[in-house]
Every structure is written in C-alpha cells, then in structure tokens.
Design a protein around this motif. Structure first.
Motif, PDB file in Angstrom:
ATOM      1  N   LYS A   1       0.812  -1.212   0.000  1.00  0.00           N
ATOM      2  CA  LYS A   1       0.000   0.000   0.000  1.00  0.00           C
ATOM      3  C   LYS A   1       0.848   1.267   0.000  1.00  0.00           C
ATOM      4  N   TYR A   2       2.145   1.145   0.398  1.00  0.00           N
ATOM      5  CA  TYR A   2       3.057   2.278   0.315  1.00  0.00           C
ATOM      6  C   TYR A   2       3.971   2.166  -0.899  1.00  0.00           C
ATOM      7  N   ALA A   3       4.461   0.954  -1.183  1.00  0.00           N
ATOM      8  CA  ALA A   3       5.422   0.782  -2.265  1.00  0.00           C
ATOM      9  C   ALA A   3       4.820   1.121  -3.619  1.00  0.00           C
TER      10      ALA A   3
ATOM     11  N   ILE B   1       0.563   9.198   3.869  1.00  0.00           N
ATOM     12  CA  ILE B   1       1.293   8.628   4.998  1.00  0.00           C
ATOM     13  C   ILE B   1       0.503   8.849   6.284  1.00  0.00           C
ATOM     14  N   PRO B   2       0.279   7.809   7.094  1.00  0.00           N
ATOM     15  CA  PRO B   2      -0.301   8.018   8.425  1.00  0.00           C
ATOM     16  C   PRO B   2       0.670   8.807   9.305  1.00  0.00           C
ATOM     17  N   VAL B   3       0.166   9.825   9.961  1.00  0.00           N
ATOM     18  CA  VAL B   3       1.041  10.694  10.743  1.00  0.00           C
ATOM     19  C   VAL B   3       1.714   9.937  11.877  1.00  0.00           C
TER      20      VAL B   3
ATOM     21  N   LEU C   1      12.510  11.292   4.054  1.00  0.00           N
ATOM     22  CA  LEU C   1      11.427  11.252   5.030  1.00  0.00           C
ATOM     23  C   LEU C   1      11.026   9.789   5.192  1.00  0.00           C
ATOM     24  N   ILE C   2      11.046   9.288   6.424  1.00  0.00           N
ATOM     25  CA  ILE C   2      10.878   7.857   6.685  1.00  0.00           C
ATOM     26  C   ILE C   2       9.644   7.634   7.543  1.00  0.00           C
ATOM     27  N   TRP C   3       8.943   6.555   7.253  1.00  0.00           N
ATOM     28  CA  TRP C   3       7.846   6.119   8.108  1.00  0.00           C
ATOM     29  C   TRP C   3       7.866   4.593   8.183  1.00  0.00           C
ATOM     30  N   ARG C   4       7.297   4.091   9.222  1.00  0.00           N
ATOM     31  CA  ARG C   4       7.281   2.648   9.444  1.00  0.00           C
ATOM     32  C   ARG C   4       6.095   2.048   8.701  1.00  0.00           C
ATOM     33  N   ALA C   5       6.394   1.169   7.741  1.00  0.00           N
ATOM     34  CA  ALA C   5       5.312   0.515   7.010  1.00  0.00           C
ATOM     35  C   ALA C   5       4.562  -0.441   7.919  1.00  0.00           C
ATOM     36  N   ALA C   6       5.301  -1.114   8.781  1.00  0.00           N
ATOM     37  CA  ALA C   6       4.703  -1.984   9.793  1.00  0.00           C
ATOM     38  C   ALA C   6       5.764  -2.249  10.827  1.00  0.00           C
TER      39      ALA C   6
ATOM     40  N   LYS D   1       6.989  -6.692   9.457  1.00  0.00           N
ATOM     41  CA  LYS D   1       6.886  -5.665  10.497  1.00  0.00           C
ATOM     42  C   LYS D   1       8.149  -4.832  10.614  1.00  0.00           C
ATOM     43  N   ALA D   2       9.277  -5.306  10.090  1.00  0.00           N
ATOM     44  CA  ALA D   2      10.538  -4.567  10.163  1.00  0.00           C
ATOM     45  C   ALA D   2      10.778  -3.781   8.890  1.00  0.00           C
ATOM     46  N   CYS D   3       9.738  -3.267   8.285  1.00  0.00           N
ATOM     47  CA  CYS D   3       9.856  -2.585   7.005  1.00  0.00           C
ATOM     48  C   CYS D   3       9.669  -1.080   7.193  1.00  0.00           C
ATOM     49  N   PHE D   4      10.580  -0.310   6.557  1.00  0.00           N
ATOM     50  CA  PHE D   4      10.521   1.156   6.584  1.00  0.00           C
ATOM     51  C   PHE D   4      10.453   1.667   5.149  1.00  0.00           C
ATOM     52  N   CYS D   5       9.574   2.604   4.924  1.00  0.00           N
ATOM     53  CA  CYS D   5       9.444   3.216   3.613  1.00  0.00           C
ATOM     54  C   CYS D   5       9.830   4.687   3.705  1.00  0.00           C
TER      55      CYS D   5
END
Length: 512
Positions: free
Chosen positions: A116-118, A127-129, A299-304, A325-329
């Motif tokens: 959903k992000y890739a 992006i969820p805040v 700018l980084i956010w945690r995908a899960a 769960k260890a994925c960052f986008c």
C-alpha cells in the motif's frame, strides 16, 4: 565582594567565574553542532521532488516510494534500535554500494502492509502521521541526484563541536594562568613568541604572500601582473596552509607548552573558527543559488512494526507477515530554502563573534601586561567616555590628531591604543573615581571641573551662590542608595575670588 565576605579565599571567586563562563563560551560550538546534526522533517521541502533549471519553473520528478527492512538514519544519536557497531557496519554497507544495500534489505512488496506504500509515488504519497519518524534518513532509491557534497553539513557540524570544545580548553588554560600568581608571567606575547619559538617567524614565507607583495612593489611593469596573479594564488593557498598545516602543528606545540602558548593558540583557534564558519556561509550561498546542489535526505515512516496501532490491528501469525513488520518506507527530498538561510545567518554570526573574540587577544599579544581575560566581559560605565589622554611627554598619542579624543565611540574599547604606544612596555593602568565636587572646611561644594568631554549621563549640576536641597540617603543592600526621609541643603562656592578674600581676612584677624 560578597563571595569574599562569605569566606572565599583570594582569587577563588574569579577562578569559579572563569570556569563557568568558559563553559558557556564552549557551548556556542555545541549549540551550532546540535542544530546542524539534528536535521528533521522540518528541514525538508515537501512541496515536490523537483529538478531546477536556471530561472525557469521546477520540473516535478516522479519517483516511487522505497521500502527496506533497515533504513540508516542521518542523526548523531544512533540508527534505530541496533547496537553501535552494528549501526556503523550497516552504514558502511550503504556508503560502499547503495544499490546493493537496497537490494539486500528490500521488503517484500507483495505483502499488503508494504504494497500500500510501495505502489505510491513520492509526488503524492499518503502517509499516516503516527508512523512518521522525526529523524531524516540517508537518501535511498534514485542516487543520481545525490552528489559528493550531500553530507557536507555534518562535516561542518562535527567540526564546530570539536572547535567548541577546544575553545573551552583554550579559554580555561589562558584565563586560569592569568589568575595564577606565578603562571601569569609565563604566558607569552608576540615578542616572547619570537624569542622562544624563532621558527614560527618563517611561517608567513611559506604562504608565498611576501614574494607576491615584493613583485607588486617592484618598478618593473612585467613583475606587477605576475605579482597580482601570484597574490591570488597565495591567498587561496594561505587558507589551506593555515587550516591543514599550521593548525595541526600549533596544536601539537600547544599540548607540549599549554601555558606559554595559551594566548597565541586561542587567537589562532578563533581565527580558524571564523574561517570555518565563513566557508560554511559561502557553501550555503551556493546551495541557495543552485538548488540542484542542495543536500537530499529521506522522510521515513514505518510501514509496519512495533507500534501501538500495529498491536491494535492484530499481529500476523505467518513468518512472512512477521518479517514485514521490520519494514521502513521513505521518499527523498531536498532541503528547504529557509533551512539554508538559517544556516547562513548562523555562519555569519559565528564569524562575527569569532573575530570580536580574536581581537580581544591582540592586547595581550602586543604586550603581556596589557592582557585581558577571554571568558569574562566587564560592564564599563558610559561616563568613562570620551577617553582623552596624552603621552608622558604631553604629546598627542599615535594614530590620533590634536584635539581628537583617543576613544570617542561609547560602544568600543575605552583602553584602545594604550598598548600600541612606544612606551607601552613600561606603562600600566590605574582606575579610580574622580570627584566632580569637593567639600571645603565650611561644608560648601567646590566644583572641580573635569577637563574632558563626558558622553555619559550628566553629573549633578548646581549653580554658584545658590542653595541646593537634596534628600538624605544611605547606602543599603548591594550599594543601592536608600532615602532616609530627610533633606539636606548645601551651598556651592559663590566665586573662587571670594574664597581668597575670606582667607586673607581670616589671616589678618589671626595676625592681629
């Protein structure tokens, strides 16, 4: 003073104040480092990923979101939850080959949590805040716009931290030596430097500037253009030679002779900080003039991952979902214009403060007995100005014309030129209050007259032959005048000739 009245030994309050204010001076470098090293999302330009072409409008660039299992953060306090050496190992992998690093740590985009992000584009990503990370990361993804100067801000930041700590040590050594009964005599001025370290006198020759000046002053027409060209080359070489040759050598000598070289080392260190800050300011001007050269961060956010929202949504049972769960986008953006403007102002401010502090070293470098503390600045009453004095032979001082005050600017050093006279080696300075009025035996005020201009608030004025009524007062806490509720009247002298007549009458009466 109050500290001495409380039982503090001599010089102890001064040493405590020097230590405290030297630490405050050293925090300037720390504050600059902390501001530059803690870049966050506020420093990025999110309006669009763009390519700038001259004065024309920016061209939007479409780039996909990058997702990896480990994204190195560009911050000074670590990279995520891994251990220190593990962080450096992974940073080395990224720095050596970013493309291989992305392929090795790529997330499984077939998973719902990642896809959903890739599948989004960085031009219009949703992006969820609550998943955003405040720290920015190294640029991953398209590396074509990341140049060799991308991390130059962190080079400047770390150097400011080092210079701040070195300034703290230099100020402490110099000022504590001046407060010591014995060591104060071993802090060298320029004459002592030439005698104790004669090889340092050859340092200007290594820059090539003396040769260029000699060619410029030559009567030959062919030598002048060569001298001008050589002077430009020598000026550029002098900066490099000063920063990367002279400073390391002087640091080693300072470590061996800290007290003797404390003043000269402090002066060089402040000049170095000013030059370093000027280089940073010029660099910011380049970034402002050419946006394509600006640093880029992600700018980084945690995908899960381990987030309260993830726990509320429920943990996946499969191994694939657990790994996701260890994925960052993240998306890479250029630094904003206002960030470089702030860094430009910070650099110019450091240049200004460094030059002012370096100028305070000059008095002690000229003559050691005219040295001043570097960490402590004193309050000077405005009534000191205008400063007017003459040489011991009652002649006008050097660099001043007849009738011109030595220092007529109330915002500048009142002790200017005192250390630049031929007799400065054998002179010193004594400060004491000067009366504007004297009181004779009869209790009358006698105007003494001050033979200089007074730029401060006017002294109490009274007229001859008139009574002056003023409230009575006493000195209370901290020297503040307190009113008693009463009044007193004083009569200034009416005329100097009247006093002489009265004295003659009294002498005649006494002889009879």
């Amino acid at each position: 003073m109050w500290a001495r009245r409380c039982g503090a030994p001599p010089r102890c309050p001064s040493r405590v104040r020097v230590v405290i204010q030297s630490c405050m001076t050293g925090t300037i470098g720390f504050v600059v480092w902390d501001h530059m090293a803690k870049l966050n999302m506020d420093n990025l330009d999110f309006r669009h990923q763009t390519k700038f072409h001259g004065d024309g409008p920016p061209i939007p660039l479409s780039r996909p979101v990058t997702c990896v299992s480990y994204w190195p953060l560009r911050t000074h306090n670590g990279y995520g939850r891994l251990k220190f050496w593990e962080n450096w190992r992974k940073w080395g992998e990224y720095a050596w080959d970013p493309k291989t690093f992305i392929d090795t740590h790529a997330c499984n985009v077939s998973l719902t949590w990642v896809s959903k992000y890739a599948n989004q584009d960085c031009l219009d990503v949703n992006i969820p805040v609550h998943r955003l990370k405040d720290s920015v990361g190294f640029p991953l993804g398209d590396q074509s716009d990341v140049g060799m100067w991308n991390d130059v801000l962190y080079v400047y930041a770390n150097m400011f931290l080092v210079l701040g700590l070195m300034n703290l040590v230099a100020f402490l050594v110099h000022d504590l030596a001046l407060l010591h009964n014995v060591d104060k005599n071993y802090v060298l001025d320029w004459s002592g430097m030439n005698q104790g370290f004669p090889l340092l006198r050859n340092c200007p020759k290594m820059t090539g500037i003396p040769i260029a000046l000699k060619l410029l002053s030559s009567s030959s027409l062919a030598a002048k253009p060569c001298g001008a060209l050589l002077l430009i080359i020598a000026a550029a070489w002098s900066v490099v030679w000063f920063m990367f040759v002279l400073m390391p050598v002087m640091f080693c000598i300072f470590v061996a002779y800290p007290i003797r070289l404390s003043r000269f080392w402090t002066f060089l260190l402040l000049i170095f900080m000013g030059v370093w800050a000027m280089c940073m300011s010029v660099h910011q001007l380049v970034f402002l003039a050419e946006p394509n050269f600006r640093p880029r961060y992600a700018l980084i956010w945690r995908a899960a991952g381990e987030h309260p929202v993830d726990l509320a949504e429920g943990a996946a049972s499969s191994a694939a979902e657990t790994a996701a769960k260890a994925c960052f986008c993240g998306c890479t953006y250029v630094m904003s214009k206002h960030s470089h403007q702030k860094l430009l102002l910070i650099g110019l401010g450091v240049v200004f403060q460094s030059v002012l502090a370096a100028l305070r070293c000059l008095k002690g470098l000229r003559r050691s007995q005219w040295a001043n503390l570097m960490s402590v600045l004193f309050a000077i009453p405005v009534s000191v100005y205008a400063v007017e004095w003459k040489t011991p032979s009652e002649e006008t001082v050097r660099h001043r014309s007849e009738g011109e005050p030595v220092q007529g600017e109330s915002a500048f050093d009142p002790f200017a030129l005192m250390d630049e006279q031929p007799e400065s080696r054998f002179t010193t300075l004594t400060l004491r209050p000067e009366k504007a009025y004297d009181i004779d035996a009869g209790g009358r005020w006698k105007p003494l007259g001050i033979d200089r201009s007074i730029y401060g608030p006017e002294i109490l004025g009274v007229k001859r032959g008139e009574w002056y009524i003023q409230p009575t007062e006493y000195l209370g806490c901290c020297g503040f005048p307190c009113l008693t509720g009463g009044y007193q009247a004083v009569m200034p002298e009416s005329d100097p000739e009247t006093e002489e007549d009265c004295s003659a009458t009294e002498e005649a009466s006494a002889s009879q």
